[in-house]
Design a protein around this motif. Structure first.
Motif, PDB file in Angstrom:
ATOM      1  N   GLN A 144       0.791  -1.508  -0.115  1.00 34.61           N
ATOM      2  CA  GLN A 144      -0.028  -0.426   0.124  1.00 34.61           C
ATOM      3  C   GLN A 144       0.376   1.384  -0.180  1.00 34.61           C
ATOM      4  OE1 GLN A 144      -2.559   0.024   3.463  1.00 34.61           O
ATOM      5  NE2 GLN A 144      -0.828   1.060   4.294  1.00 34.61           N
ATOM      6  N   ASN A 145       2.054   1.203   0.327  1.00 33.59           N
ATOM      7  CA  ASN A 145       3.254   2.188   0.448  1.00 33.59           C
ATOM      8  C   ASN A 145       3.878   2.155  -0.658  1.00 33.59           C
ATOM      9  OD1 ASN A 145       1.750   3.266   2.432  1.00 33.59           O
ATOM     10  ND2 ASN A 145       3.560   1.954   4.534  1.00 33.59           N
TER      11      ASN A 145
ATOM     12  N   ASP B 151      -1.897   2.911  10.830  1.00 30.65           N
ATOM     13  CA  ASP B 151      -0.480   2.799  10.467  1.00 30.65           C
ATOM     14  C   ASP B 151       0.374   4.220  10.373  1.00 30.65           C
ATOM     15  OD1 ASP B 151      -2.294   3.815   8.524  1.00 30.65           O
ATOM     16  OD2 ASP B 151      -0.615   3.348   6.240  1.00 30.65           O
TER      17      ASP B 151
ATOM     18  N   PRO C 173      -6.481  -0.204   8.091  1.00 24.05           N
ATOM     19  CA  PRO C 173      -6.717   0.079   6.995  1.00 24.05           C
ATOM     20  C   PRO C 173      -7.155  -1.198   5.555  1.00 24.05           C
ATOM     21  CG  PRO C 173      -4.123   0.146   7.598  1.00 24.05           C
ATOM     22  CD  PRO C 173      -5.689  -0.588   9.209  1.00 24.05           C
ATOM     23  N   ASP C 174      -7.728  -0.889   5.143  1.00 25.63           N
ATOM     24  CA  ASP C 174      -8.279  -1.305   3.956  1.00 25.63           C
ATOM     25  C   ASP C 174      -9.037  -2.446   4.297  1.00 25.63           C
ATOM     26  OD1 ASP C 174      -6.298  -0.042   2.863  1.00 25.63           O
ATOM     27  OD2 ASP C 174      -4.361  -1.257   2.806  1.00 25.63           O
TER      28      ASP C 174
ATOM     29  N   GLU D  49      -6.706  10.886   7.885  1.00 23.86           N
ATOM     30  CA  GLU D  49      -5.555  10.031   6.634  1.00 23.86           C
ATOM     31  C   GLU D  49      -6.081   9.449   6.338  1.00 23.86           C
ATOM     32  OE1 GLU D  49      -1.373  11.128   6.512  1.00 23.86           O
ATOM     33  OE2 GLU D  49      -1.224   9.094   6.507  1.00 23.86           O
TER      34      GLU D  49
ATOM     35  N   ASP E 208      -5.103   5.499   3.984  1.00 17.24           N
ATOM     36  CA  ASP E 208      -4.460   5.594   2.256  1.00 17.24           C
ATOM     37  C   ASP E 208      -5.745   4.946   1.230  1.00 17.24           C
ATOM     38  OD1 ASP E 208      -5.148   2.433   1.774  1.00 17.24           O
ATOM     39  OD2 ASP E 208      -5.275   2.465   3.559  1.00 17.24           O
ATOM     40  N   SER E 209      -5.473   4.977  -0.001  1.00 16.64           N
ATOM     41  CA  SER E 209      -6.915   4.849  -0.614  1.00 16.64           C
ATOM     42  C   SER E 209      -7.886   4.010  -1.509  1.00 16.64           C
ATOM     43  CB  SER E 209      -5.804   5.157  -2.920  1.00 16.64           C
ATOM     44  OG  SER E 209      -5.433   3.565  -3.062  1.00 16.64           O
TER      45      SER E 209
ATOM     46  N   ARG F 200      -1.226  12.907   2.179  1.00 17.15           N
ATOM     47  CA  ARG F 200      -1.733  11.200   1.314  1.00 17.15           C
ATOM     48  C   ARG F 200      -2.386  11.418   0.420  1.00 17.15           C
ATOM     49  NH1 ARG F 200      -1.363   7.479  -0.575  1.00 17.15           N
ATOM     50  NH2 ARG F 200      -1.696   5.244  -0.097  1.00 17.15           N
TER      51      ARG F 200
ATOM     52  N   GLN G 202      -0.626  11.812  -3.121  1.00 14.32           N
ATOM     53  CA  GLN G 202      -0.309  10.650  -4.111  1.00 14.32           C
ATOM     54  C   GLN G 202      -0.270   9.395  -4.702  1.00 14.32           C
ATOM     55  OE1 GLN G 202       2.983  10.626  -3.122  1.00 14.32           O
ATOM     56  NE2 GLN G 202       2.693  12.072  -1.505  1.00 14.32           N
TER      57      GLN G 202
ATOM     58  N   TRP H  28      -4.274   8.118  -4.998  1.00 10.23           N
ATOM     59  CA  TRP H  28      -5.465   8.106  -4.259  1.00 10.23           C
ATOM     60  C   TRP H  28      -6.344   8.367  -4.971  1.00 10.23           C
ATOM     61  CZ3 TRP H  28      -9.276  11.331  -1.051  1.00 10.23           C
ATOM     62  CH2 TRP H  28      -9.028  11.454  -0.345  1.00 10.23           C
TER      63      TRP H  28
END
Length: 430
Positions: free
Chosen positions: A54-55, A187, A216-217, A239, A241-242, A267, A270, A273
């Protein structure tokens, strides 16, 4: 999982011993002509980042920046005559994987003069290895634990989360969002923002009506969304992640019947996203309701033009040319290269102290915006200040670049982020 000191120390010492042997055989860095061998051999900037998981955007950004910088450096004759190359080393965003990968880089990278990265959860486990190897590294890590670090080889090109968080608070409060729900993923890169944001926002008079941390996710966040909406916030701050943002925000829109404003960290800017979140909530909603607070990008002048041209020449993702973190990394690599040129040596002990000198204003300094300009000015015996694509890069005593933030919004016409108003330099910090 985080590694203990014993877990990383043993392989680190073995790697460094091997590195010393390799260097002694003429393979490592050192003077411009180590061992008196001469020749314009390639030197290496090792791109040490996550390229999977994910990063993965960390690695893709850093690789794009390094290749663009190398294109400019090599077109101007190289670093003290040596072409620059940018091999990649995938940490997978996992501290346990990052340690052996770092050891491999230290042993195998030919003439390693700098390291680009790491970031996120990788840096606590690998930074000690890099510092023991005395390899200068440049990063965009936000973790506040490095706000007062003292290593001469650590160079942070973008501001700390301890200043991003107050900027989030400042933007929210000054835009009359005085009651917000705070939603961050679990995270590390997200968690380091919560405390400073809460302190700054409540000091201004804002009220946090709900604060939750989400894994996340996940496949659904229906329960968490319901909790947030039950607190009746004017906006979300946080924040994600996508993938998390796509799921959370789409479920919020479904439960609420419409979106509510979301003030999010860098974030969101990026590359992964918007392509995930836009289809989930609609690009029009993304543009209308989401504001990202990210470092400002100069985006004009000879320095930016050279950066943009180099990104095109290296076939980088065109949207990366508008990413403040990519531009800052590109500038950082050029600054290190110019520091080497000024010292006329590849030995970090000789050149690393020049980084601050060539990026800070000084009386009589010639301002240069490109690598070619910098090299020409140095050859003419001039003192320089390098101001590249991302604008002035002035490091504080702890080697962190002090930069302002700006409000960024999504532009459906370009499928990219557009910079709006630049926030005051100390936004929300007092």
């Amino acid at each position: 999982m985080m590694l203990t000191r014993k877990q990383w120390l043993a392989p680190a010492m073995a790697a460094l011993a091997t590195s010393a042997l390799v260097a002694g055989c003429g393979s490592g860095g050192g003077s411009a002509t180590p061992g008196g061998s001469g020749g314009h051999y390639p030197v290496t900037a090792g791109v040490l980042h996550a390229f999977t998981g994910q990063n993965a955007f960390f690695g893709l950004n850093a690789e794009a920046a390094c290749k663009a910088a190398a294109q400019q450096i090599n077109a101007s004759g190289g670093i003290v005559g040596h072409p620059l190359q940018c091999p990649t080393f995938d940490t997978k965003g996992d501290p346990a994987d990052a340690v052996p990968v770092t050891n491999r880089m230290l042993v195998s990278a030919s003439h390693l003069v700098m390291v680009v990265g790491p970031d996120g959860s990788d840096i606590p486990s690998v930074l000690p290895l890099l510092e023991r190897a005395k390899v200068p590294e440049l990063n965009t890590v936000g973790d506040p634990r490095y706000d007062k670090q003292t290593s001469p080889d650590f160079w942070r090109l973008t501001p700390s989360d301890s200043t991003q968080a107050p900027a989030l608070a400042y933007y929210s409060y000054t835009h009359h969002l005085t009651k917000v729900a705070v939603v961050f993923t679990s995270d590390l890169s997200a968690q380091t923002t919560i405390g400073p944001f809460t302190a700054a926002y409540t000091r201004m008079g804002g009220k946090i009506v709900k604060a939750i941390t989400i894994a996340p996710d996940q496949s659904s966040y229906q329960t968490e969304v319901a909790q947030v909406l039950a607190s009746h916030p004017q906006a979300l701050v946080g924040e994600m992640d996508s993938q998390t943002a796509a799921t959370f925000l789409s479920e919020l829109r479904q439960q609420n019947g419409s979106m509510i404003p979301f003030v999010v960290t860098q974030r969101a800017t990026q590359g992964d996203w918007a392509p995930a979140v836009g289809p989930a909530i609609g690009n029009a909603n993304l543009a209308k309701y989401v504001t990202a607070i990210a470092p400002a990008l100069h985006a004009q002048g000879a320095g930016y033009d050279a950066f943009s041209a180099a990104m095109t020449a290296t076939k980088a993702n065109p949207f990366a040319a508008h990413n403040a973190f990519v531009a800052a990394t590109y500038d950082g690599i050029l600054a290190m290269a110019l520091a080497i040129d000024q010292a006329k040596s590849l030995d970090p002990a000789v050149w690393v102290k020049n980084i601050s000198k060539i990026t800070s204003p000084s009386s009589g300094a010639t301002v240069v915006s490109t690598y070619a300009q910098g090299v020409a000015a140095l050859k003419a015996g001039k003192t320089i200040q390098f101001i590249g694509a991302s604008g002035p890069m002035i490091f504080n005593q702890y080697n962190t670049a002090d930069r302002p933030y700006a409000a960024w919004t999504f532009n459906p016409a370009t499928s990219g982020w557009s910079m709006g108003a630049i926030l005051p330099k100390d936004a929300g910090q007092h």
